[in-house]
Design a protein around this motif. Structure first.
Motif, PDB file in Angstrom:
ATOM      1  N   GLY A 114      32.073  41.061  34.715  1.00 43.54           N
ATOM      2  CA  GLY A 114      32.354  40.812  33.304  1.00 43.54           C
ATOM      3  C   GLY A 114      33.829  40.544  33.048  1.00 43.54           C
ATOM      4  N   LYS A 115      34.688  41.301  33.730  1.00 41.57           N
ATOM      5  CA  LYS A 115      36.139  41.104  33.571  1.00 41.57           C
ATOM      6  C   LYS A 115      36.540  39.707  34.046  1.00 41.57           C
ATOM      7  CE  LYS A 115      37.221  45.556  35.256  1.00 41.57           C
ATOM      8  NZ  LYS A 115      38.020  46.296  36.208  1.00 41.57           N
ATOM      9  N   VAL A 116      36.004  39.323  35.208  1.00 45.48           N
ATOM     10  CA  VAL A 116      36.346  38.026  35.792  1.00 45.48           C
ATOM     11  C   VAL A 116      35.841  36.897  34.891  1.00 45.48           C
ATOM     12  CG1 VAL A 116      36.012  36.493  37.781  1.00 45.48           C
ATOM     13  CG2 VAL A 116      36.341  38.953  38.139  1.00 45.48           C
ATOM     14  N   MET A 117      34.585  36.980  34.465  1.00 46.99           N
ATOM     15  CA  MET A 117      34.016  35.933  33.618  1.00 46.99           C
ATOM     16  C   MET A 117      34.737  35.872  32.266  1.00 46.99           C
ATOM     17  SD  MET A 117      31.868  34.277  35.385  1.00 46.99           S
ATOM     18  CE  MET A 117      31.112  33.264  34.108  1.00 46.99           C
ATOM     19  N   GLY A 118      35.149  37.033  31.759  1.00 47.81           N
ATOM     20  CA  GLY A 118      35.877  37.080  30.502  1.00 47.81           C
ATOM     21  C   GLY A 118      37.191  36.321  30.577  1.00 47.81           C
TER      22      GLY A 118
ATOM     23  N   ASN B  38      41.880  37.999  41.531  1.00 50.01           N
ATOM     24  CA  ASN B  38      43.143  38.665  41.862  1.00 50.01           C
ATOM     25  C   ASN B  38      43.793  39.288  40.628  1.00 50.01           C
ATOM     26  OD1 ASN B  38      42.922  38.007  44.566  1.00 50.01           O
ATOM     27  ND2 ASN B  38      44.097  36.120  44.361  1.00 50.01           N
ATOM     28  N   ALA B  39      43.781  38.552  39.509  1.00 51.33           N
ATOM     29  CA  ALA B  39      44.426  39.030  38.278  1.00 51.33           C
ATOM     30  C   ALA B  39      43.740  40.274  37.714  1.00 51.33           C
ATOM     31  CB  ALA B  39      44.448  37.924  37.233  1.00 51.33           C
ATOM     32  N   THR B  40      42.398  40.345  37.867  1.00 41.68           N
ATOM     33  CA  THR B  40      41.661  41.486  37.311  1.00 41.68           C
ATOM     34  C   THR B  40      41.518  42.620  38.322  1.00 41.68           C
ATOM     35  OG1 THR B  40      39.534  40.514  37.968  1.00 41.68           O
ATOM     36  CG2 THR B  40      40.308  40.062  35.718  1.00 41.68           C
ATOM     37  N   GLY B  41      41.833  42.336  39.578  1.00 38.75           N
ATOM     38  CA  GLY B  41      41.661  43.347  40.620  1.00 38.75           C
ATOM     39  C   GLY B  41      40.188  43.599  40.923  1.00 38.75           C
ATOM     40  N   ALA B  42      39.342  42.617  40.617  1.00 36.40           N
ATOM     41  CA  ALA B  42      37.899  42.763  40.825  1.00 36.40           C
ATOM     42  C   ALA B  42      37.584  42.881  42.310  1.00 36.40           C
ATOM     43  CB  ALA B  42      37.173  41.567  40.225  1.00 36.40           C
ATOM     44  N   SER B  43      36.650  43.792  42.607  1.00 39.53           N
ATOM     45  CA  SER B  43      36.270  43.965  44.007  1.00 39.53           C
ATOM     46  C   SER B  43      34.765  44.143  44.181  1.00 39.53           C
ATOM     47  CB  SER B  43      37.002  45.174  44.599  1.00 39.53           C
ATOM     48  OG  SER B  43      36.662  46.328  43.851  1.00 39.53           O
ATOM     49  N   ALA B  44      34.045  44.325  43.108  1.00 41.18           N
ATOM     50  CA  ALA B  44      32.599  44.553  43.215  1.00 41.18           C
ATOM     51  C   ALA B  44      31.876  43.891  42.039  1.00 41.18           C
ATOM     52  CB  ALA B  44      32.328  46.055  43.222  1.00 41.18           C
ATOM     53  N   MET B  45      30.550  43.883  42.109  1.00 36.37           N
ATOM     54  CA  MET B  45      29.735  43.236  41.087  1.00 36.37           C
ATOM     55  C   MET B  45      29.979  43.800  39.684  1.00 36.37           C
ATOM     56  SD  MET B  45      28.143  40.736  42.324  1.00 36.37           S
ATOM     57  CE  MET B  45      26.938  40.360  41.077  1.00 36.37           C
TER      58      MET B  45
ATOM     59  N   LYS C  22      31.375  35.540  45.517  1.00 34.88           N
ATOM     60  CA  LYS C  22      32.689  36.069  45.951  1.00 34.88           C
ATOM     61  C   LYS C  22      32.729  37.577  45.874  1.00 34.88           C
ATOM     62  CE  LYS C  22      35.544  32.216  45.836  1.00 34.88           C
ATOM     63  NZ  LYS C  22      36.483  31.859  46.859  1.00 34.88           N
ATOM     64  N   LEU C  23      32.171  38.154  44.802  1.00 28.47           N
ATOM     65  CA  LEU C  23      32.225  39.607  44.626  1.00 28.47           C
ATOM     66  C   LEU C  23      31.234  40.331  45.538  1.00 28.47           C
ATOM     67  CD1 LEU C  23      32.650  39.914  40.759  1.00 28.47           C
ATOM     68  CD2 LEU C  23      34.403  40.198  42.510  1.00 28.47           C
ATOM     69  N   ALA C  24      30.138  39.672  45.864  1.00 29.89           N
ATOM     70  CA  ALA C  24      29.137  40.293  46.744  1.00 29.89           C
ATOM     71  C   ALA C  24      29.574  40.196  48.201  1.00 29.89           C
ATOM     72  CB  ALA C  24      27.780  39.617  46.556  1.00 29.89           C
ATOM     73  N   GLY C  25      30.281  39.119  48.540  1.00 29.85           N
ATOM     74  CA  GLY C  25      30.672  38.884  49.934  1.00 29.85           C
ATOM     75  C   GLY C  25      31.926  39.583  50.254  1.00 29.85           C
TER      76      GLY C  25
ATOM     77  N   VAL D 166      29.468  28.585  37.675  1.00 31.07           N
ATOM     78  CA  VAL D 166      30.659  29.410  37.878  1.00 31.07           C
ATOM     79  C   VAL D 166      30.255  30.869  38.085  1.00 31.07           C
ATOM     80  CG1 VAL D 166      32.767  30.298  36.782  1.00 31.07           C
ATOM     81  CG2 VAL D 166      32.210  27.854  36.634  1.00 31.07           C
ATOM     82  N   SER D 167      29.331  31.336  37.265  1.00 29.20           N
ATOM     83  CA  SER D 167      28.845  32.715  37.371  1.00 29.20           C
ATOM     84  C   SER D 167      28.259  32.978  38.758  1.00 29.20           C
ATOM     85  CB  SER D 167      27.791  32.957  36.289  1.00 29.20           C
ATOM     86  OG  SER D 167      27.247  34.237  36.416  1.00 29.20           O
ATOM     87  N   GLY D 168      27.486  32.029  39.263  1.00 24.97           N
ATOM     88  CA  GLY D 168      26.910  32.157  40.611  1.00 24.97           C
ATOM     89  C   GLY D 168      27.983  32.235  41.680  1.00 24.97           C
ATOM     90  N   LEU D 169      29.033  31.423  41.533  1.00 26.34           N
ATOM     91  CA  LEU D 169      30.133  31.432  42.505  1.00 26.34           C
ATOM     92  C   LEU D 169      30.890  32.758  42.468  1.00 26.34           C
ATOM     93  CD1 LEU D 169      31.477  27.791  41.960  1.00 26.34           C
ATOM     94  CD2 LEU D 169      30.273  28.657  43.976  1.00 26.34           C
ATOM     95  N   VAL D 170      31.095  33.291  41.252  1.00 28.50           N
ATOM     96  CA  VAL D 170      31.784  34.578  41.121  1.00 28.50           C
ATOM     97  C   VAL D 170      30.945  35.673  41.789  1.00 28.50           C
ATOM     98  CG1 VAL D 170      32.569  36.342  39.482  1.00 28.50           C
ATOM     99  CG2 VAL D 170      33.066  33.936  39.042  1.00 28.50           C
TER     100      VAL D 170
END
Length: 147
Positions: free
Chosen positions: A118-122, A107-114, A144-147, A137-141
């Motif tokens: 990098g932004k989310v993991m950062g 939510n904070a990064t506005g991430a919506s796709a794969m 979420k981004l793929a689904g 954690v990377s697998g879970l992210v």
């Protein structure tokens, strides 16, 4: 500081003649010193946690290799080292806490796709270092981004 705590525990283990613990603590201090010498810096707690995380990951990889090769005694040695190293890591995060932190970072990064991974993991890595398996954690992210 974490580094000072480890150095103090080396002295305690020497006095107690606790050779297995002392051996692992010396491996930790050697890894810290190596990085400090290579980069000509004094490591802070976050950087020490990164080293400890890496050491645990290496030992987990070794355990699986030793188990495949039928070398149970070597796998047990690696497991004992993991237990000593984990003494210096902060308390682990629960699955619910990890999920909440991932949602918050997305939510904070506005991430919506794969490509936003990098932004989310950062954002997650500094908060979770030493408290969660970053591979998991990377697998879970990714999910979420793929689904």
């Amino acid at each position: 500081m974490l580094k000072q705590r480890i150095l103090n525990d080396v002295k305690t283990a020497m006095k107690a003649k606790d050779k297995p613990r002392l051996g692992t603590l010396r491996l930790i201090t050697a890894a810290i010193k190596q990085r400090e010498v290579d980069e000509r810096i004094e490591l802070d707690d976050t950087q020490v946690l990164t080293i400890l995380d890496k050491m645990i990951k290496q030992r987990r990889d070794s355990i699986s290799q030793y188990e495949k090769a039928g070398r149970a005694e070597l796998a047990e040695q690696e497991q004992r080292e993991i237990e000593v190293i984990q003494d210096y890591l902060p308390e682990g995060l629960s699955d619910a806490e990890i999920t909440a932190m991932i949602d918050e970072a997305i939510n904070a990064t506005g991430a919506s796709a794969m490509q936003d991974m990098g932004k989310v993991m950062g954002q997650l890595k500094p908060k979770m270092q030493g408290r969660a398996d970053m591979g998991k954690v990377s697998g879970l992210v990714k999910q979420k981004l793929a689904g």
